[in-house]
Design an enzyme around this catalytic site. Sequence first.
Site, short mmCIF file in Angstrom:
data_model
loop_
_atom_site.label_atom_id
_atom_site.label_comp_id
_atom_site.label_asym_id
_atom_site.label_seq_id
_atom_site.Cartn_x
_atom_site.Cartn_y
_atom_site.Cartn_z
N GLU A 31 0.84 -1.21 0.00
CA GLU A 31 0.00 0.00 0.00
C GLU A 31 0.87 1.26 0.00
O GLU A 31 1.70 1.46 0.89
CB GLU A 31 -0.94 -0.02 1.21
CG GLU A 31 -2.03 1.02 1.08
CD GLU A 31 -3.09 0.90 2.18
OE1 GLU A 31 -3.46 -0.23 2.55
OE2 GLU A 31 -3.52 1.95 2.68
N LYS A 90 -7.85 -1.80 10.89
CA LYS A 90 -7.17 -2.19 9.64
C LYS A 90 -5.97 -1.28 9.43
O LYS A 90 -4.89 -1.73 9.02
CB LYS A 90 -8.16 -2.09 8.47
CG LYS A 90 -7.62 -2.61 7.14
CD LYS A 90 -6.86 -1.58 6.35
CE LYS A 90 -6.42 -2.15 5.01
NZ LYS A 90 -5.53 -1.23 4.28
N ASP A 150 4.34 -14.77 11.43
CA ASP A 150 3.07 -15.27 10.88
C ASP A 150 1.99 -14.20 11.03
O ASP A 150 1.41 -14.04 12.11
CB ASP A 150 2.72 -16.56 11.65
CG ASP A 150 1.43 -17.19 11.19
OD1 ASP A 150 0.65 -16.54 10.46
OD2 ASP A 150 1.20 -18.35 11.56
N HIS A 203 -2.78 10.06 0.19
CA HIS A 203 -2.86 8.73 -0.39
C HIS A 203 -2.70 8.79 -1.91
O HIS A 203 -1.92 8.04 -2.50
CB HIS A 203 -4.21 8.11 -0.02
CG HIS A 203 -4.32 6.67 -0.40
ND1 HIS A 203 -3.71 5.68 0.34
CD2 HIS A 203 -4.93 6.07 -1.44
CE1 HIS A 203 -3.96 4.53 -0.24
NE2 HIS A 203 -4.69 4.74 -1.32
C1 MEV Z 1 -6.15 2.50 4.77
O1 MEV Z 1 -5.36 1.38 4.44
C2 MEV Z 1 -6.27 2.61 6.27
C3 MEV Z 1 -7.20 3.71 6.77
O2 MEV Z 1 -8.49 3.55 6.18
C4 MEV Z 1 -7.26 3.56 8.27
C5 MEV Z 1 -8.29 4.44 8.95
O3 MEV Z 1 -9.31 4.81 8.33
O4 MEV Z 1 -8.09 4.72 10.15
C6 MEV Z 1 -6.71 5.05 6.37
#
Ligand code: MEV
Length: 428
Positions: free
Chosen positions: A85, A269, A285, A382
Amino acid sequence: MVRRITGFSKFSKEEKIDWLMKAFFEEKSISKETLKKYWNSDVKLQELHDDFIENTISNFYLPFGVAPNFLINDEEYTIPMVIEESSVVAAASLVGKFWSTRGGFKATVLGTTKVGQVHFMTKMTSKAVEDYFEEKKEDLLKATKAITKNMRKRGGGILAIELRDKTSDLENYYQLHVTFETKDSMGANFINSCLEAIADEFEKEGIQIVMSILSNYVPECVVRAEVSCKVEDLLPGSSTIDPTEYAEKFKNAVAIANVEPHRAVTHNKGIMNGIDAVVLATGNDFRAIESCAHAYAARSGRYKSLTNCEVKDGIFRFWIEIPLAIGTVGGLTALHPMAKFSLELLQNPTAEELMKIIAVAGLAQNFAALRALTTTGIQKGHMKMHLMNILNQLGASLEEKEKLVKYFEHIPVTHSGVQEAYQKLKTV
Ligand code: MEV
């Protein structure tokens, strides 16, 4: 076209690829060449990777990046990260540097206990099972003596064997719940070997051993990492945002993740972006880490944030508590040359030290995400990072990339915008 095969694993690598090409790809497909392009020219190295799994036909690259300037318990680290990413390593680097001028990260291991279970069924009365367990307990430990010998020398081994009556959840179901200390190894093979020896010793007529396996849920193998600073220091000097308002907004972002599972999953995530990247880079792992982290996030009965935030008496505090069953010896850690490199880069940490580093990477990633989300929004940064992917997809040359990166410095990046700018550049 027949797409079923027996004896595939016995084929040579070339034969496997030839079969795949015939069964799934058009004649003259470039796929065979693509697969071979990713073979390592160092035959020994390629063989090493071939042997990690069955039916290896090629390698799958992921970028290996590093995030410098992490100050953790007053030690300086450059953290290795394996991730596809675009913005993750850039975000980690920014946050590492940011906190290095505010006292850095503090991290503490709260526990290192691992778990394994022998699951069994019996129609014996609870009292009879308990009596049998008491009678057998010493023998169960004795049965593992040879397996635990080296681990005991390193200060680890079996901590306890406990009988658990689970008949109120499932008729006739009991378990031997075994706790372990595995020191610097993740310990999966060690734990499973001990459990199978225990099960063999425990089995008898009237007791059906269903399975013996470690648990990847390790709520007592937990690390805590945190950052704190005065609210007034929470933003870079150049920022025009009010720090008190920002700190409150940041705290609210965490509070929302605590009450809203849809948000909590995305929030966590983002944390796992940092955690998995270091777990992968160090040959650990990541599936075990993932499944455990999410179970832990739901331990109260509601899926919540793995991080916490407090703003009190002018001080901003942000911390994570996360279970991490990882190792710095055994498994792929010494076998995979890049995992070995990562561990050397981290000054050959103990498992506890690595737990701290990984937790910090997760906390840093969440800090970066929440900072962006509560200020500029996530897409600006991003898409800037994603620009290179779009340009590569379009087949831009180095010179074209340089021009277009410059062009997009001050304007928002969108897929169509990049496409348009690229076409325009091509026609001049
Ligand atoms: C993207 O990989 C992760 C985010 O969506 C985490 C979040 O929203 O806190 C930017």
